[in-house]
Write an enzyme that holds these catalytic residues in place. Structure first.
Site, PDB file in Angstrom:
ATOM      1  CD  GLU A  47      -1.439  -0.063   3.647  1.00  0.00           C
ATOM      2  OE1 GLU A  47      -2.323   0.814   3.587  1.00  0.00           O
ATOM      3  OE2 GLU A  47      -1.366  -0.871   4.593  1.00  0.00           O
ATOM      4  CG  ASP A  58      -1.221   6.890   9.342  1.00  0.00           C
ATOM      5  OD1 ASP A  58      -1.203   5.650   9.341  1.00  0.00           O
ATOM      6  OD2 ASP A  58      -1.620   7.559   8.373  1.00  0.00           O
TER       7      ASP A  58
END
Length: 258
Positions: A47, A58
């Site tokens: 990815e 994140d």
């Protein structure tokens, strides 16, 4: 189709390995070499994250990579062009990982068409809920691409089934609450969660958020179909360089085979 590729690979391996990089980190040139090392190491799919200023899913490692890439002036068009280059060069599937603002700003249909033109196979849009994803799902279907949706431990079985009805390729199972990169407990609770995910869909299951080493990948065999390693790849890159990434992926890949 992405799902077909995954099922063929699963005839050869007990679990597949997906890695994650931030495009433009440390640079496009270095990112290309990292991907080359990962492919040589035996990764099954990758990815490619388009840098974004507020990557809310994140943790610190990937957040810093996003910030550094943006600080160098990395743009979306350059990311898509680079993604096309690696998709043409390496014989594995590449996916976009992004946040919805990037698609919205460009125009969803236009962004998805650019993905298709560059040979990408699907996308993970981390902050796009199913209820707001109709235009995106329709555009992905038109281009023959796989929209990868997320399950989480707090997702009810009923909602998992609704999400799965629009998903293609595989489903990304978030291992725990919180952001990427933190420690995950590989325990009976995680096993029970993955069992519930299996009840909701016949698609392959990927498990990410906290997969760091061989023991984690080994634990997931028979429970998930894809182990996703993201933050740890960046840690290894920062500490050991590209040779370290190649060695790390080789060790993980060795665990994946019978």
């Amino acid at each position: 189709m992405l799902e077909t590729y995954l099922r063929e690979r699963l005839k050869e391996k007990e679990i597949l390995l997906m890695t994650h990089i931030v495009l433009g980190y440390p640079s496009f040139e270095e990112a290309f070499k990292v991907i080359e090392a990962m492919v040589e190491g035996g990764v099954d799919l990758v990815e490619l994250q388009i840098p974004f200023s507020e990557p809310i899913a994140d943790g610190p490692v990937i957040l810093r990579a996003n910030q550094e890439a943006l600080g160098r002036g990395i743009k979306v068009d350059a990311c898509l062009e680079f993604a096309g280059k690696v998709a043409r060069t390496f014989d594995i599937p590449f996916l976009v990982m992004s946040y919805y603002n990037i698609l919205f700003k460009r125009g969803v249909a236009s962004f998805v068409a650019a993905m298709a033109q560059n040979g990408l196979r699907g996308a993970i849009v981390a902050d796009l809920p199913l209820e707001e994803g109709e235009e995106y799902v329709r555009a992905m279907e038109t281009q023959g691409l796989s929209p990868i949706f997320l399950f989480s431990p707090t997702t009810s079985l009923e909602r998992m089934q609704a999400i799965a009805s629009s998903a293609k390729g595989f489903v990304y199972c978030v291992a725990r609450k919180g952001v990427t990169g933190a420690e995950t407990r590989f325990s009976e609770d995680l096993t029970a969660y993955l069992d519930r995910c299996r009840q909701a869909t016949s698609l392959p299951l990927a498990l990410g958020f906290g997969v760091r080493g061989e023991s984690d990948v080994d634990f997931l065999k028979g429970k998930a179909d894809i182990a996703v390693v993201g933050s740890q790849v960046i840690r290894v890159l920062d500490e050991q360089g590209i040779p370290g990434v190649r060695s790390f992926i080789r060790r993980l890949s060795a665990v994946c085979s019978p």
